[in-house]
Design an enzyme around this catalytic site. Structure first.
Site, PDB file in Angstrom:
ATOM      1  N   HIS A   1       0.873  -1.174   0.000  1.00  0.00           N
ATOM      2  CA  HIS A   1       0.000   0.000   0.000  1.00  0.00           C
ATOM      3  C   HIS A   1       0.909   1.224   0.000  1.00  0.00           C
ATOM      4  O   HIS A   1       2.042   1.154   0.485  1.00  0.00           O
ATOM      5  CB  HIS A   1      -0.902   0.016   1.233  1.00  0.00           C
ATOM      6  CG  HIS A   1      -1.709  -1.228   1.421  1.00  0.00           C
ATOM      7  ND1 HIS A   1      -2.723  -1.596   0.571  1.00  0.00           N
ATOM      8  CD2 HIS A   1      -1.638  -2.206   2.362  1.00  0.00           C
ATOM      9  CE1 HIS A   1      -3.254  -2.743   0.983  1.00  0.00           C
ATOM     10  NE2 HIS A   1      -2.610  -3.135   2.058  1.00  0.00           N
TER      11      HIS A   1
ATOM     12  N   GLU B   1      -4.082  -4.008  -4.404  1.00  0.00           N
ATOM     13  CA  GLU B   1      -5.549  -3.887  -4.404  1.00  0.00           C
ATOM     14  C   GLU B   1      -5.952  -2.437  -4.196  1.00  0.00           C
ATOM     15  O   GLU B   1      -6.642  -2.110  -3.246  1.00  0.00           O
ATOM     16  CB  GLU B   1      -6.178  -4.812  -3.344  1.00  0.00           C
ATOM     17  CG  GLU B   1      -5.375  -4.980  -2.054  1.00  0.00           C
ATOM     18  CD  GLU B   1      -5.827  -4.059  -0.937  1.00  0.00           C
ATOM     19  OE1 GLU B   1      -6.341  -2.969  -1.238  1.00  0.00           O
ATOM     20  OE2 GLU B   1      -5.650  -4.434   0.233  1.00  0.00           O
TER      21      GLU B   1
END
Length: 330
Positions: free
Chosen positions: A244, A282
């Site tokens: 992330h 994601e």
């Protein structure tokens, strides 16, 4: 200026230097380059070609002296796949005859400062919930990766986040409106300390600060995919990795910086364990800017979309072999 324009400008100049001061001069079809001690080598290369040749002096060439020239030539010429080395005499130290782009950028000792590199043995353990996964090695503190990016004229470095040093800056970043929209973690410094402490205590995650020329610009939270929430959505294998991220320093927004950190962080993750074959991510499916940068950049591709309880996510992946064939040109 975008990265392609920066590369073109650099290679079209008639002369220049490496970060260590060694000089190059353009020739009609290639370059004359300086080794340590003022010895010269010739690089025969036509822009856009897949092969180049380095010709050294009669006394031979110490292989280590060529590493930065390999990096410079590969980085600024994405079509280049192999460099042949020849000299009238023997090549000292290491009998380098040819180096490929894939093999060169797979050499962890040139950029990697971590403590893994694939040497930590596979040991299966079981979590409190009964989930089996490999035991993960605790990461080193301090700097773990550094590489010069010729398109920027800057070093990219990664280091482990230090709460005592970085918490105030991290809090500022998390409370920027554009960051808070995607991270949903805005809050005061006490909340951010709790967040970072949770990451530090989680063996499948590592919090990193990324810098350009030692100026911090972003936060990268790297993870092992098998133990992460993404695992069931990507059939995660034991050494798949992901991250992330946020870019908090607005000075370093833009395509040319994004290409550099995407390349560098991906490179680090593949070097950190040579058993890692796939990187995953994601991002929010509505993060159009990030998906634009990711898709088909150094092998990254959007594969699918799926739902988490808190967001609609895009599944993105990058395969090791594709990445190393495409990772230059930055």
């Amino acid at each position: 200026m975008n990265s392609l324009a920066a590369r073109t400008e650099s290679m079209n100049r008639r002369s220049g230097t490496l970060p260590d001061g060694r000089r190059w001069d353009a020739l009609e079809r290639g370059f004359r380059c300086q080794l340590n001690g003022g010895v010269l080598i010739a690089i025969d290369y036509i822009s856009g070609g897949e092969s180049a040749r380095i010709t050294g002096p009669s006394g031979g060439i110490a292989a280590a002296e060529l590493d930065q020239w390999f990096d410079w030539l590969f980085a600024l010429n994405p079509a280049l796949q192999r460099i042949v080395v020849s000299a009238p005499g023997r090549i000292r130290t290491t009998a380098v005859k040819e180096v490929s782009r894939v093999d060169f950028y797979s050499r962890s000792e040139l950029w990697y400062r971590g403590n893994n590199g694939g040497n930590f043995p596979l040991q299966w353990v079981e979590s409190e919930s009964g989930f089996r996964h490999p035991l993960r090695l605790a990461p080193l503190r301090g700097e773990i990766y550094r590489r010069h990016f010729y398109s920027l004229g800057m070093d990219l470095s990664l280091r482990h986040l230090d709460p005592e040093q970085d918490l105030e800056l991290f809090t500022q970043w998390m409370n920027q409106r554009r960051v808070a929209r995607f991270w949903e973690e805005a809050g005061d410094i006490a909340k951010q300390r709790r967040y970072i402490d949770q990451v530090l205590q989680d063996p499948h995650k590592s919090p990193l600060i990324a810098s350009f020329d030692d100026v911090p610009f972003g936060y990268f939270e790297i993870y092992w995919a098998m133990e992460d929430r993404i695992g069931p959505h990507c059939d995660a294998q034991p050494y798949d990795r992901g991250f992330h991220l946020l870019v908090g320093n607005k000075r370093f927004l833009g395509n040319r910086f994004t290409r550099a950190w995407l390349n560098g962080v991906s490179h680090f993750l593949f070097l950190d364990d040579n058993r890692t074959q796939t990187l995953v991510g994601e991002p929010r499916a509505d993060n159009v800017a990030m998906l634009k940068y990711l898709n088909e950049t150094f092998g990254w591709q959007k594969i699918a979309e799926f739902d988490f309880p808190h967001k609609r996510a895009a599944l993105v992946q990058c395969e090791r072999d594709i990445f190393f064939r495409a990772m230059g040109g930055v």
